[in-house]
Motif scaffolding. Structure first.
Motif, short mmCIF file in Angstrom:
data_model
loop_
_atom_site.label_atom_id
_atom_site.label_comp_id
_atom_site.label_asym_id
_atom_site.label_seq_id
_atom_site.Cartn_x
_atom_site.Cartn_y
_atom_site.Cartn_z
N UNK A 192 34.06 58.94 36.27
CA UNK A 192 34.77 57.80 36.85
C UNK A 192 34.28 57.46 38.25
N UNK A 193 33.83 58.47 39.00
CA UNK A 193 33.37 58.22 40.36
C UNK A 193 32.15 57.31 40.41
N UNK A 194 31.38 57.28 39.33
CA UNK A 194 30.09 56.56 39.35
C UNK A 194 30.12 55.23 38.61
N UNK A 195 31.28 54.73 38.29
CA UNK A 195 31.36 53.49 37.51
C UNK A 195 31.19 52.23 38.36
N UNK A 196 31.25 52.36 39.66
CA UNK A 196 31.01 51.19 40.51
C UNK A 196 32.25 50.58 41.11
N UNK A 197 33.37 50.64 40.40
CA UNK A 197 34.63 50.12 40.92
C UNK A 197 35.28 51.20 41.78
N UNK A 198 35.45 50.93 43.06
CA UNK A 198 36.01 51.94 43.97
C UNK A 198 37.45 52.30 43.64
N UNK A 199 38.13 51.47 42.84
CA UNK A 199 39.51 51.76 42.46
C UNK A 199 39.59 52.55 41.15
N UNK A 200 38.43 52.86 40.57
CA UNK A 200 38.39 53.51 39.26
C UNK A 200 39.09 54.86 39.30
N UNK A 201 40.07 55.05 38.40
CA UNK A 201 40.78 56.32 38.33
C UNK A 201 41.69 56.57 39.51
N UNK A 202 41.99 55.53 40.27
CA UNK A 202 42.88 55.66 41.42
C UNK A 202 44.18 54.90 41.17
N UNK A 203 45.24 55.42 41.69
CA UNK A 203 46.55 54.79 41.55
C UNK A 203 46.60 53.57 42.47
N UNK A 204 47.03 52.40 41.97
CA UNK A 204 47.10 51.21 42.84
C UNK A 204 47.95 51.46 44.08
N UNK A 205 47.55 50.82 45.16
CA UNK A 205 48.18 51.07 46.46
C UNK A 205 49.69 50.87 46.43
N UNK A 206 50.14 49.80 45.78
CA UNK A 206 51.58 49.51 45.76
C UNK A 206 52.35 50.60 45.02
N UNK A 207 51.75 51.18 43.98
CA UNK A 207 52.38 52.27 43.23
C UNK A 207 52.36 53.55 44.07
N UNK A 208 51.23 53.81 44.70
CA UNK A 208 51.10 55.02 45.52
C UNK A 208 52.13 55.03 46.64
N UNK A 209 52.35 53.89 47.28
CA UNK A 209 53.34 53.82 48.35
C UNK A 209 54.75 54.13 47.84
N UNK A 210 55.06 53.67 46.64
CA UNK A 210 56.35 53.98 46.03
C UNK A 210 56.46 55.47 45.71
N UNK A 211 55.36 56.06 45.27
CA UNK A 211 55.34 57.49 44.96
C UNK A 211 55.60 58.33 46.21
N UNK A 212 54.96 57.96 47.32
CA UNK A 212 55.15 58.72 48.56
C UNK A 212 56.57 58.55 49.09
N UNK A 232 51.44 60.64 33.82
CA UNK A 232 50.39 60.71 32.81
C UNK A 232 49.03 60.59 33.49
N UNK A 233 48.25 61.65 33.46
CA UNK A 233 47.02 61.68 34.25
C UNK A 233 45.84 60.99 33.57
N UNK A 234 45.98 60.56 32.32
CA UNK A 234 44.95 59.71 31.72
C UNK A 234 45.17 58.24 32.08
N UNK A 235 46.39 57.90 32.43
CA UNK A 235 46.72 56.48 32.62
C UNK A 235 45.86 55.79 33.69
N UNK A 236 45.58 56.42 34.83
CA UNK A 236 44.75 55.73 35.83
C UNK A 236 43.36 55.34 35.33
N UNK A 237 42.90 55.96 34.24
CA UNK A 237 41.59 55.64 33.71
C UNK A 237 41.64 54.57 32.61
N UNK A 238 42.85 54.09 32.35
CA UNK A 238 43.04 53.04 31.35
C UNK A 238 43.69 51.81 31.95
#
Length: 236
Positions: free
Chosen positions: A42-62, A153-159
């Protein structure tokens, strides 16, 4: 081997539609030579957000961590960053009734490009040669105005991808690195006669290109049909 027993991997729109993969000729030649599909981590796919939780969701998680007095969500995100983006391997396809001008332009833009056309049954069958678990699911597209995001669900960020990629209609084959191997991109063995039913060759390609592909088809004992692209655009 295709593994259908994971609820995160949903197949709905792609089940009865043609499935495509666009590539440059040298990648197609490598597919024939190795009888293997390239899975990028996933790190090499080109999209810097690949496999990362969207910012708005991450802020809610924190914010939830602070409310509950723990670091559970932060730990989940840290594990994604430090391990899963390196260990998760992806082969991307697209599902659509017809060829896509945009896909030709992005992924097979020279006059020796290839589009493989297959179907879902053939795609899952082609993985019968590998011992790896292969999961297949449609990508969903993240809308900040109206979203559901299961953070357990740790597969979800990749889908999930951001909404501006929605025109890609992406279908993903996903596997993982084993604990005893390097966490990097891999070749996964496939049955080419199961996978490759038709190929389309680049718009504006020369007739000699089709002749060369016919020779390769014979050399590798494959059965695919060769078609000229129906796209006719000088931008390609």
């Amino acid at each position: 081997m295709y593994n259908k027993d994971h609820p995160t991997f949903i197949i709905k729109e792609s089940l009865h539609k043609p499935i495509w993969r666009y590539m440059d000729f040298w990648k197609f030649l490598n597919l024939l030579e190795t009888s293997s599909l390239y899975f990028s981590n996933a790190e090499n796919l080109g999209d810097n957000y690949e496999g990362r939780i969207p910012k708005i969701v991450y802020e809610l998680m924190i914010a939830e961590d602070k409310e509950n007095g723990n670091t559970n969500n932060q730990d989940t995100n840290d594990y994604l960053e430090s391990h899963l983006r390196k260990e998760t391997l992806i082969s991307s396809w697209t599902y659509d009734e017809k060829e896509s001008f945009a896909m030709w332009k992005m992924y097979a833009k020279d006059k020796m490009g290839i589009a493989i056309k297959t179907d879902f049954v053939s795609l899952i069958s082609c993985f019968n040669k590998t011992e790896r678990d292969i999961y297949i699911g449609e990508v969903s597209y993240f809308d900040e105005e109206n979203f559901r995001y299961p953070t357990n669900n740790l597969y979800y960020p990749f889908l999930v991808k951001l909404n501006y990629y929605s025109s890609e209609k992406e279908l993903r084959c996903i596997t993982s690195c084993r604990h005893d191997e390097e966490h990097e991109s891999k070749l996964v063995e496939v049955d080419l006669n199961e996978l490759v039913k038709n190929i389309y060759i680049s718009p504006n390609s020369k007739p000699e290109f089709k002749k060369m592909l016919s020779l390769l088809k014979t050399e590798y004992k494959l059965n695919f049909e060769i078609n000229f692209s129906e796209v006719n655009d000088s931008w390609l």
